[in-house]
Design a protein around this motif. Structure first.
Motif, PDB file in Angstrom:
ATOM      1  N   ARG A 187       0.857  -1.187   0.000  1.00 35.22           N
ATOM      2  CA  ARG A 187       0.000   0.000   0.000  1.00 35.22           C
ATOM      3  C   ARG A 187       0.890   1.233   0.000  1.00 35.22           C
ATOM      4  NH1 ARG A 187      -2.403  -4.089   0.047  1.00 35.22           N
ATOM      5  NH2 ARG A 187      -4.194  -4.766   1.214  1.00 35.22           N
ATOM      6  N   ILE A 227       1.812   4.920   1.289  1.00 33.11           N
ATOM      7  CA  ILE A 227       1.647   5.696   2.515  1.00 33.11           C
ATOM      8  C   ILE A 227       1.670   7.170   2.138  1.00 33.11           C
ATOM      9  CG2 ILE A 227       2.677   6.290   4.746  1.00 33.11           C
ATOM     10  CD1 ILE A 227       4.127   3.575   4.657  1.00 33.11           C
ATOM     11  N   HIS A 271       4.023   0.559   2.272  1.00 35.65           N
ATOM     12  CA  HIS A 271       3.781  -0.307   3.424  1.00 35.65           C
ATOM     13  C   HIS A 271       3.386  -1.702   2.944  1.00 35.65           C
ATOM     14  CE1 HIS A 271       2.386  -1.741   7.284  1.00 35.65           C
ATOM     15  NE2 HIS A 271       1.187  -1.962   6.779  1.00 35.65           N
ATOM     16  N   ASP A 277       7.755  -0.910   6.280  1.00 39.01           N
ATOM     17  CA  ASP A 277       7.509   0.418   5.720  1.00 39.01           C
ATOM     18  C   ASP A 277       8.825   0.944   5.166  1.00 39.01           C
ATOM     19  OD1 ASP A 277       4.719   0.882   6.646  1.00 39.01           O
ATOM     20  OD2 ASP A 277       5.652   0.761   8.621  1.00 39.01           O
TER      21      ASP A 277
END
Length: 88
Positions: free
Chosen positions: A56, A58, A65, A72
């Motif tokens: 994903r 951020i 992430h 991260d």
């Protein structure tokens, strides 16, 4: 040009991430593509392909992430690594 923090501009935000057998690729809004060894992150290096592919963005692309491996990474750090000289 808007800036995110001190060192990242809108053009340097990540849009997409993918992997080949040994490298992570990150496409930026500018059209630039970064590559770093998967070993850049010990968690990514130890992860299965399906875990690496579950990522994903951020803060709209400032970072990436991986929820399944709790990793991260900042785009700024990836840019620095991609620009650093690598051993032949």
């Amino acid at each position: 040009m808007r800036s995110h923090g001190d060192d990242i501009s809108d053009e340097e935000l990540a849009e997409r991430v993918w992997f080949d057998s040994s490298r992570m690729h990150v496409a930026l809004r500018s059209g630039r593509e970064l590559e770093v060894p998967i070993s850049y992150s010990s968690r990514l290096a130890a992860a299965r392909a399906d875990e690496r592919d579950d990522w994903r963005l951020i803060a709209g692309g400032v970072g990436i992430h991986w929820p399944r491996i709790d990793e991260d990474l900042s785009v700024e750090g990836i840019i620095r690594t991609a620009q650093a000289p690598h051993p032949a």
